[in-house]
Design a protein around this motif. Structure first.
Motif, short mmCIF file in Angstrom:
data_model
loop_
_atom_site.label_atom_id
_atom_site.label_comp_id
_atom_site.label_asym_id
_atom_site.label_seq_id
_atom_site.Cartn_x
_atom_site.Cartn_y
_atom_site.Cartn_z
N MET A 1 29.54 21.34 5.65
CA MET A 1 28.87 21.36 4.37
C MET A 1 29.02 19.99 3.73
SD MET A 1 29.60 23.64 0.99
CE MET A 1 28.93 25.08 1.76
N THR A 2 27.97 19.52 3.08
CA THR A 2 27.98 18.23 2.41
C THR A 2 28.07 18.43 0.90
OG1 THR A 2 26.63 17.30 4.16
CG2 THR A 2 26.72 16.08 2.12
N ALA A 19 32.71 18.22 3.87
CA ALA A 19 33.88 19.03 3.56
C ALA A 19 33.70 20.42 4.15
CB ALA A 19 34.05 19.12 2.05
N PRO A 20 34.82 21.14 4.34
CA PRO A 20 34.71 22.50 4.87
C PRO A 20 33.93 23.41 3.92
CG PRO A 20 37.01 21.82 4.65
CD PRO A 20 36.16 20.74 4.07
N SER A 21 33.15 24.31 4.46
CA SER A 21 32.42 25.25 3.60
C SER A 21 33.33 26.37 3.15
CB SER A 21 31.20 25.81 4.27
OG SER A 21 31.25 25.80 5.63
N SER A 22 32.92 26.96 2.04
CA SER A 22 33.68 28.06 1.46
C SER A 22 32.84 29.33 1.56
CB SER A 22 33.97 27.73 -0.01
OG SER A 22 34.50 28.84 -0.66
N SER A 23 33.48 30.45 1.79
CA SER A 23 32.74 31.71 1.92
C SER A 23 32.12 32.15 0.59
CB SER A 23 33.67 32.80 2.44
OG SER A 23 34.74 33.00 1.55
N ASP A 24 32.64 31.65 -0.53
CA ASP A 24 32.09 32.04 -1.83
C ASP A 24 31.16 30.97 -2.41
OD1 ASP A 24 34.02 30.16 -2.42
OD2 ASP A 24 34.83 31.25 -4.13
N GLN A 25 30.74 30.02 -1.58
CA GLN A 25 29.88 28.94 -2.04
C GLN A 25 28.48 29.48 -2.33
OE1 GLN A 25 31.15 25.76 -2.40
NE2 GLN A 25 29.31 25.60 -3.61
N THR A 26 27.98 29.22 -3.56
CA THR A 26 26.66 29.72 -3.94
C THR A 26 25.64 28.61 -4.12
OG1 THR A 26 27.30 29.69 -6.27
CG2 THR A 26 27.62 31.75 -5.06
#
Length: 60
Positions: A1-2, A19-26
């Motif tokens: 993820m950028t 950066a690492p993606s987050s499962s709660d990223q909206t």
């Protein structure tokens, strides 16, 4: 993820970082904040100035 990096003081675009993606990223393009060189220098200058000058505007 950028992530897009933006100056927290003036809003200037400072580029992107992987950066690492987050499962709660909206957000489609998440934003993180930092401080640009110009704002950093202004803050440093204000710290060495008269404290009363920090709160004055250039409007005379």
């Amino acid at each position: 993820m950028t992530y897009r990096i933006v100056c927290a003081w003036c809003g200037k675009d400072l580029g992107k970082k992987e950066a690492p993606s987050s499962s709660d990223q909206t957000l489609a393009e998440p934003i993180t904040h930092s401080m640009c060189t110009e704002c950093f220098e202004k803050i440093l200058d204000s710290l060495s100035s008269d404290p009363d000058e920090i709160y004055k505007t250039n409007d005379h």
